[in-house]
Design a protein around this motif. Structure first.
Motif, PDB file in Angstrom:
ATOM      1  N   ILE A 189      -2.103 -45.680 -60.150  1.00 21.23           N
ATOM      2  CA  ILE A 189      -3.301 -45.497 -59.316  1.00 21.23           C
ATOM      3  C   ILE A 189      -3.219 -45.809 -57.982  1.00 21.23           C
ATOM      4  CG2 ILE A 189      -5.656 -45.434 -60.049  1.00 21.23           C
ATOM      5  CD1 ILE A 189      -4.978 -45.593 -63.089  1.00 21.23           C
ATOM      6  N   GLN A 190      -3.495 -45.221 -57.251  1.00 15.45           N
ATOM      7  CA  GLN A 190      -3.887 -46.476 -55.824  1.00 15.45           C
ATOM      8  C   GLN A 190      -3.971 -45.728 -54.405  1.00 15.45           C
ATOM      9  OE1 GLN A 190      -0.624 -46.426 -53.248  1.00 15.45           O
ATOM     10  NE2 GLN A 190       0.519 -45.350 -54.799  1.00 15.45           N
ATOM     11  N   ASP A 191      -4.827 -46.351 -53.616  1.00 16.94           N
ATOM     12  CA  ASP A 191      -5.667 -45.508 -52.786  1.00 16.94           C
ATOM     13  C   ASP A 191      -4.323 -45.677 -51.642  1.00 16.94           C
ATOM     14  OD1 ASP A 191      -8.459 -44.554 -53.778  1.00 16.94           O
ATOM     15  OD2 ASP A 191      -9.171 -46.980 -54.198  1.00 16.94           O
ATOM     16  N   THR A 192      -4.761 -45.023 -50.580  1.00 15.16           N
ATOM     17  CA  THR A 192      -4.221 -45.373 -48.859  1.00 15.16           C
ATOM     18  C   THR A 192      -4.778 -44.491 -48.063  1.00 15.16           C
ATOM     19  OG1 THR A 192      -1.960 -44.890 -48.148  1.00 15.16           O
ATOM     20  CG2 THR A 192      -2.786 -42.448 -49.500  1.00 15.16           C
ATOM     21  N   PHE A 193      -4.341 -44.918 -46.659  1.00 11.05           N
ATOM     22  CA  PHE A 193      -5.352 -44.454 -45.588  1.00 11.05           C
ATOM     23  C   PHE A 193      -4.344 -43.013 -44.732  1.00 11.05           C
ATOM     24  CE2 PHE A 193      -6.468 -49.025 -45.278  1.00 11.05           C
ATOM     25  CZ  PHE A 193      -7.669 -48.959 -44.996  1.00 11.05           C
ATOM     26  N   ASP A 194      -5.363 -42.352 -44.593  1.00  6.82           N
ATOM     27  CA  ASP A 194      -4.897 -41.303 -43.645  1.00  6.82           C
ATOM     28  C   ASP A 194      -5.034 -41.033 -42.165  1.00  6.82           C
ATOM     29  OD1 ASP A 194      -4.080 -40.115 -46.546  1.00  6.82           O
ATOM     30  OD2 ASP A 194      -5.541 -39.066 -46.797  1.00  6.82           O
ATOM     31  N   GLU A 195      -5.736 -42.367 -41.559  1.00  4.84           N
ATOM     32  CA  GLU A 195      -6.479 -41.967 -40.663  1.00  4.84           C
ATOM     33  C   GLU A 195      -6.973 -43.045 -40.002  1.00  4.84           C
ATOM     34  OE1 GLU A 195      -9.239 -39.593 -37.570  1.00  4.84           O
ATOM     35  OE2 GLU A 195      -8.766 -38.402 -39.459  1.00  4.84           O
ATOM     36  N   ILE A 196      -7.291 -44.057 -39.007  1.00  5.10           N
ATOM     37  CA  ILE A 196      -7.793 -45.223 -38.978  1.00  5.10           C
ATOM     38  C   ILE A 196      -8.206 -45.634 -37.445  1.00  5.10           C
ATOM     39  CG2 ILE A 196      -8.157 -47.607 -38.676  1.00  5.10           C
ATOM     40  CD1 ILE A 196      -6.447 -48.146 -40.872  1.00  5.10           C
ATOM     41  N   THR A 197      -9.420 -44.939 -37.212  1.00  4.74           N
ATOM     42  CA  THR A 197      -9.974 -45.382 -35.706  1.00  4.74           C
ATOM     43  C   THR A 197     -10.715 -46.181 -35.149  1.00  4.74           C
ATOM     44  OG1 THR A 197     -10.061 -42.874 -35.105  1.00  4.74           O
ATOM     45  CG2 THR A 197     -10.758 -43.941 -33.700  1.00  4.74           C
ATOM     46  N   LEU A 198      -9.999 -47.563 -34.353  1.00  5.54           N
ATOM     47  CA  LEU A 198     -11.309 -48.504 -34.315  1.00  5.54           C
ATOM     48  C   LEU A 198     -11.968 -47.450 -32.350  1.00  5.54           C
ATOM     49  CD1 LEU A 198     -10.740 -52.160 -34.053  1.00  5.54           C
ATOM     50  CD2 LEU A 198     -11.197 -50.717 -31.958  1.00  5.54           C
ATOM     51  N   THR A 199     -12.786 -48.538 -32.308  1.00  6.07           N
ATOM     52  CA  THR A 199     -14.320 -48.428 -31.229  1.00  6.07           C
ATOM     53  C   THR A 199     -15.136 -49.585 -31.240  1.00  6.07           C
ATOM     54  OG1 THR A 199     -14.620 -46.135 -31.445  1.00  6.07           O
ATOM     55  CG2 THR A 199     -16.073 -47.078 -30.282  1.00  6.07           C
ATOM     56  N   VAL A 200     -14.483 -49.900 -29.874  1.00  5.24           N
ATOM     57  CA  VAL A 200     -16.028 -50.751 -29.445  1.00  5.24           C
ATOM     58  C   VAL A 200     -16.916 -50.397 -28.920  1.00  5.24           C
ATOM     59  CG1 VAL A 200     -15.805 -53.207 -28.388  1.00  5.24           C
ATOM     60  CG2 VAL A 200     -13.793 -52.585 -29.542  1.00  5.24           C
ATOM     61  N   LYS A 201     -17.737 -50.993 -29.027  1.00  4.79           N
ATOM     62  CA  LYS A 201     -19.675 -50.819 -28.041  1.00  4.79           C
ATOM     63  C   LYS A 201     -20.436 -52.100 -28.018  1.00  4.79           C
ATOM     64  CE  LYS A 201     -19.766 -46.134 -29.336  1.00  4.79           C
ATOM     65  NZ  LYS A 201     -20.939 -44.733 -30.076  1.00  4.79           N
ATOM     66  N   GLY A 202     -20.026 -52.737 -26.856  1.00  3.28           N
ATOM     67  CA  GLY A 202     -20.238 -54.092 -26.718  1.00  3.28           C
ATOM     68  C   GLY A 202     -20.064 -54.773 -27.460  1.00  3.28           C
ATOM     69  N   ASN A 203     -20.574 -55.711 -28.241  1.00  7.07           N
ATOM     70  CA  ASN A 203     -20.323 -56.374 -29.506  1.00  7.07           C
ATOM     71  C   ASN A 203     -20.332 -55.765 -31.167  1.00  7.07           C
ATOM     72  OD1 ASN A 203     -23.150 -56.243 -29.720  1.00  7.07           O
ATOM     73  ND2 ASN A 203     -23.902 -58.004 -30.791  1.00  7.07           N
ATOM     74  N   GLU A 204     -19.957 -54.739 -30.909  1.00  6.75           N
ATOM     75  CA  GLU A 204     -19.861 -54.015 -31.761  1.00  6.75           C
ATOM     76  C   GLU A 204     -18.865 -53.389 -32.299  1.00  6.75           C
ATOM     77  OE1 GLU A 204     -24.415 -52.392 -33.806  1.00  6.75           O
ATOM     78  OE2 GLU A 204     -22.940 -50.986 -33.547  1.00  6.75           O
ATOM     79  N   ILE A 205     -17.831 -53.449 -33.111  1.00  5.67           N
ATOM     80  CA  ILE A 205     -16.812 -53.175 -33.667  1.00  5.67           C
ATOM     81  C   ILE A 205     -16.905 -51.686 -35.237  1.00  5.67           C
ATOM     82  CG2 ILE A 205     -14.181 -53.110 -33.995  1.00  5.67           C
ATOM     83  CD1 ILE A 205     -14.782 -56.448 -33.316  1.00  5.67           C
ATOM     84  N   LEU A 206     -16.246 -50.654 -35.179  1.00  5.39           N
ATOM     85  CA  LEU A 206     -16.494 -49.338 -35.405  1.00  5.39           C
ATOM     86  C   LEU A 206     -14.793 -49.279 -35.943  1.00  5.39           C
ATOM     87  CD1 LEU A 206     -18.821 -49.164 -33.609  1.00  5.39           C
ATOM     88  CD2 LEU A 206     -19.316 -47.304 -34.550  1.00  5.39           C
ATOM     89  N   VAL A 207     -14.796 -49.464 -38.011  1.00  5.80           N
ATOM     90  CA  VAL A 207     -13.325 -48.806 -37.867  1.00  5.80           C
ATOM     91  C   VAL A 207     -13.774 -47.699 -39.004  1.00  5.80           C
ATOM     92  CG1 VAL A 207     -11.378 -50.126 -39.378  1.00  5.80           C
ATOM     93  CG2 VAL A 207     -12.611 -51.357 -38.025  1.00  5.80           C
ATOM     94  N   PHE A 208     -13.539 -46.856 -38.420  1.00  5.61           N
ATOM     95  CA  PHE A 208     -13.940 -45.569 -38.895  1.00  5.61           C
ATOM     96  C   PHE A 208     -12.128 -44.946 -39.595  1.00  5.61           C
ATOM     97  CE2 PHE A 208     -12.388 -40.680 -38.890  1.00  5.61           C
ATOM     98  CZ  PHE A 208     -13.347 -39.758 -39.830  1.00  5.61           C
ATOM     99  N   PHE A 209     -12.287 -44.552 -40.865  1.00  2.00           N
ATOM    100  CA  PHE A 209     -11.416 -43.895 -41.357  1.00  2.00           C
ATOM    101  C   PHE A 209     -11.389 -43.096 -42.321  1.00  2.00           C
ATOM    102  CE2 PHE A 209     -12.648 -47.661 -44.339  1.00  2.00           C
ATOM    103  CZ  PHE A 209     -12.619 -47.057 -45.706  1.00  2.00           C
ATOM    104  N   ARG A 210     -10.275 -42.534 -42.639  1.00  2.00           N
ATOM    105  CA  ARG A 210      -9.680 -41.350 -43.507  1.00  2.00           C
ATOM    106  C   ARG A 210      -9.002 -41.633 -44.839  1.00  2.00           C
ATOM    107  NH1 ARG A 210     -11.960 -36.531 -41.777  1.00  2.00           N
ATOM    108  NH2 ARG A 210     -12.143 -36.192 -39.974  1.00  2.00           N
ATOM    109  N   ALA A 211      -9.185 -41.868 -46.559  1.00  2.00           N
ATOM    110  CA  ALA A 211      -8.487 -42.355 -46.951  1.00  2.00           C
ATOM    111  C   ALA A 211      -8.507 -41.458 -48.559  1.00  2.00           C
ATOM    112  CB  ALA A 211      -9.517 -43.676 -47.503  1.00  2.00           C
ATOM    113  N   SER A 212      -7.382 -41.054 -48.822  1.00  2.00           N
ATOM    114  CA  SER A 212      -7.176 -40.662 -49.861  1.00  2.00           C
ATOM    115  C   SER A 212      -6.782 -41.540 -51.736  1.00  2.00           C
ATOM    116  CB  SER A 212      -6.391 -39.351 -49.784  1.00  2.00           C
ATOM    117  OG  SER A 212      -4.873 -39.852 -49.768  1.00  2.00           O
ATOM    118  N   GLY A 213      -6.715 -41.219 -52.884  1.00  2.00           N
ATOM    119  CA  GLY A 213      -6.318 -41.774 -53.970  1.00  2.00           C
ATOM    120  C   GLY A 213      -5.646 -41.131 -54.967  1.00  2.00           C
ATOM    121  N   ILE A 214      -4.899 -41.088 -55.468  1.00  2.00           N
ATOM    122  CA  ILE A 214      -4.468 -40.396 -57.056  1.00  2.00           C
ATOM    123  C   ILE A 214      -4.395 -41.614 -57.772  1.00  2.00           C
ATOM    124  CG2 ILE A 214      -2.256 -40.907 -56.184  1.00  2.00           C
ATOM    125  CD1 ILE A 214      -1.900 -38.672 -56.598  1.00  2.00           C
ATOM    126  N   ASN A 215      -4.123 -40.925 -59.255  1.00  2.00           N
ATOM    127  CA  ASN A 215      -4.056 -41.110 -60.372  1.00  2.00           C
ATOM    128  C   ASN A 215      -3.301 -40.439 -61.333  1.00  2.00           C
ATOM    129  OD1 ASN A 215      -4.094 -41.829 -63.450  1.00  2.00           O
ATOM    130  ND2 ASN A 215      -6.644 -42.229 -63.213  1.00  2.00           N
TER     131      ASN A 215
END
Length: 223
Positions: free
Chosen positions: A156-182
């Motif tokens: 049983i585990q999760d994993t990343f398929d994609e990660i995008t980092l965006t910086v706007k001013g003093n904010e950091i946004l981390v967008f990701f797609r993830a998937s898991g399997i049993n």
């Protein structure tokens, strides 16, 4: 003769007093300099530059690919945001050498790229705790007994398929797609998420998590 001796004594004492006074002033000046230097070192304020970076993707063989060029110029707040997200989702983690009972040698692709050492190590968690020092909720999550050590290939585990980092001013946004399997139950799932962090001088805070609805599917385990 006594008059000359008296005058010489007065001149000598006056010069000693002036020397000691100068020494005292120099000592105070040196102490002030050291104090200011220490205060400066302990109050590092970070700055961010607006950007959008693809940090993680998958190649044609479905292997994780990290943006190594970005890692050469990454800031500490960006490193902390990505390190936090990577703490709880698998990213091609494997034992570095033989398995040990304390599970202290799990090497993960993202943490390695971020120079954070083994999963759940003091180098890993210690850095994150310092960067999230004013975020009590995150600090609770970063306790050692909450830190997962799940190797790649686990049932049983999760994993990343994609990660995008965006910086706007003093904010950091981390967008990701993830998937898991049993593998045991023949279940799979996937979702997307955006974690929003805010920089506050020398530390960051997790402000919000925007999660999509989890999509679930069944598959044949072949049993």
């Amino acid at each position: 003769m006594r008059v000359y001796f008296y005058i010489a004594t007065l001149v000598f004492l006056a010069s000693c007093g002036q020397t000691n006074n100068n020494l005292d002033k120099n000592e105070v000046s040196n102490i002030d300099t050291l104090t200011k230097s220490n205060e400066s070192a302990s109050s590092q304020n970070y700055t961010l530059t607006d950007k959008t970076i693809t940090f993680l993707s998958r190649d044609t063989n479905s292997s994780i690919v990290i943006n190594e060029e970005f890692c050469k110029t990454i800031t500490e707040p960006e490193r902390a945001a990505l390190g936090y997200v990577a703490t709880f989702i698998g990213n091609e983690c494997n034992w570095d050498g033989d398995y040990t009972d304390d599970r202290s040698n799990l090497k993960c692709k993202i943490l390695t790229a971020l120079n954070l050492g083994y999963q759940c190590s003091e180098k890993h968690l210690g850095f994150l705790r310092q960067m999230f020092k004013n975020d009590n909720k995150v600090l609770e999550e970063l306790k050692s007994d909450n830190c997962p050590t799940t190797p790649d290939g686990a049932t049983i585990q999760d994993t990343f398929d994609e990660i995008t980092l965006t910086v706007k001013g003093n904010e950091i946004l981390v967008f990701f797609r993830a998937s898991g399997i049993n593998m045991r139950e023949g279940d799979s799932w996937s979702w997307t998420e955006t974690d929003r962090f805010q920089l506050d001088k020398d530390n960051i805070k997790l402000i919000k998590k925007d999660e999509s609805k989890v999509k679930r599917e069944k598959f044949d385990t072949g049993e």
